[in-house]
Design an enzyme around this catalytic site. Structure first.
Site, short mmCIF file in Angstrom:
data_model
loop_
_atom_site.label_atom_id
_atom_site.label_comp_id
_atom_site.label_asym_id
_atom_site.label_seq_id
_atom_site.Cartn_x
_atom_site.Cartn_y
_atom_site.Cartn_z
N HIS A 181 33.72 57.82 -21.28
CA HIS A 181 33.06 56.62 -21.83
C HIS A 181 32.91 55.55 -20.75
O HIS A 181 33.80 54.71 -20.59
CB HIS A 181 33.89 56.07 -23.00
CG HIS A 181 33.69 56.80 -24.27
ND1 HIS A 181 32.93 56.33 -25.31
CD2 HIS A 181 34.15 58.00 -24.66
CE1 HIS A 181 32.94 57.20 -26.30
NE2 HIS A 181 33.68 58.23 -25.93
N CYS B 18 29.65 61.44 -23.47
CA CYS B 18 30.55 62.07 -24.44
C CYS B 18 29.76 62.81 -25.52
O CYS B 18 29.16 63.84 -25.22
CB CYS B 18 31.53 61.05 -24.97
SG CYS B 18 33.05 61.83 -25.49
N GLU C 269 31.24 52.94 -20.66
CA GLU C 269 30.94 51.59 -21.17
C GLU C 269 32.22 50.80 -21.47
O GLU C 269 32.14 49.65 -21.88
CB GLU C 269 30.04 51.70 -22.42
CG GLU C 269 30.72 52.13 -23.70
CD GLU C 269 31.05 53.62 -23.77
OE1 GLU C 269 30.93 54.32 -22.75
OE2 GLU C 269 31.47 54.07 -24.86
#
Ligand code: GLN
Length: 209
Positions: free
Chosen positions: A175, A84, A177
């Site tokens: 994202h 990002c 994660e």
């Protein structure tokens, strides 16, 4: 291996956890370190540039010569994953508005490319990673607007690239994660591992081994 997560801003803790999980799941011995000073890049095999706000990140990078340090890290074989805001930093050209970037991936990227209407969403993307489709969370995400022929597309959503790689630099506009699916972190570790072996081989060749 030693992997750093740039911890100036953004969700670096979630990346550190995902890296640990990916390392564990793939039986790769990895030490994960938070990086706040350029000197802490020394000895790392890979670095994650997390999402957050790229302008804030650029401001926080004023204190030290981060651009020189990161470019040298990359040039010397360090693997970088930018997610990002991190993908914005890695790209050659940034739009909306224009701003400085590392230029390690020959791409043009537009900040906040989905506008205000749908500024955050979760969806399924196609990925060139074993295991097939992946859930991806886009948060005020940028969009790739141009990729050079050197850039490989490893993931796409509705036909547009969202995960790309140029050599030892990988960038995604979502994202990875946040979903518990750590396949992208595992891919990053394997690229770092290959680069690491490459440099070991070069050392061995030089030593006549
Ligand atoms: N919109 C942010 C930027 O332009 C990126 C958003 C994110 O990293 N989640 O830097």
């Amino acid at each position: 291996m030693k992997i750093g997560v740039l911890a100036l801003q953004g969700d670096f803790a979630a990346h550190a956890a995902a890296l640990q999980q990916a390392a564990w799941g793939n039986s790769i011995a990895v030490e994960v370190l938070e990086v706040r000073r350029t000197a802490e890049l020394a000895g790392l095999d890979g670095l994650v540039l997390p999402g957050g706000e790229s302008t804030t990140l650029l401001n926080l990078m004023q204190d030290e010569p981060w651009f020189e340090a990161l470019r040298a890290f990359h040039r010397n074989g360090g693997t970088i994953l930018g997610t990002c805001a991190g993908a914005i930093l890695l790209s050659r050209e940034v739009l909306n508005p224009e701003q400085p970037s590392l230029g390690l991936i020959d791409a043009t990227i537009e900040r906040n490319g989905f506008g205000r209407q749908v500024d955050s969403f979760e969806t399924e993307i196609e990925v060139d990673i074993p295991g097939g489709r992946m859930t991806a969370v886009f948060i005020r995400a940028p969009r790739f607007r141009r990729l050079s022929g050197e850039v490989e597309v490893l993931g796409s959503w509705q036909g547009e690239p969202v995960l790309v790689r140029e050599g030892n630099a990988i960038a995604c506009t979502f994202h990875p994660e946040l979903t518990g699916d750590v396949r992208l972190h595992a891919l990053f570790l394997s690229v770092a591992q290959e680069a690491n072996h490459g440099s070991l081989n070069r050392v061995n060749e030089r030593c006549g081994a």
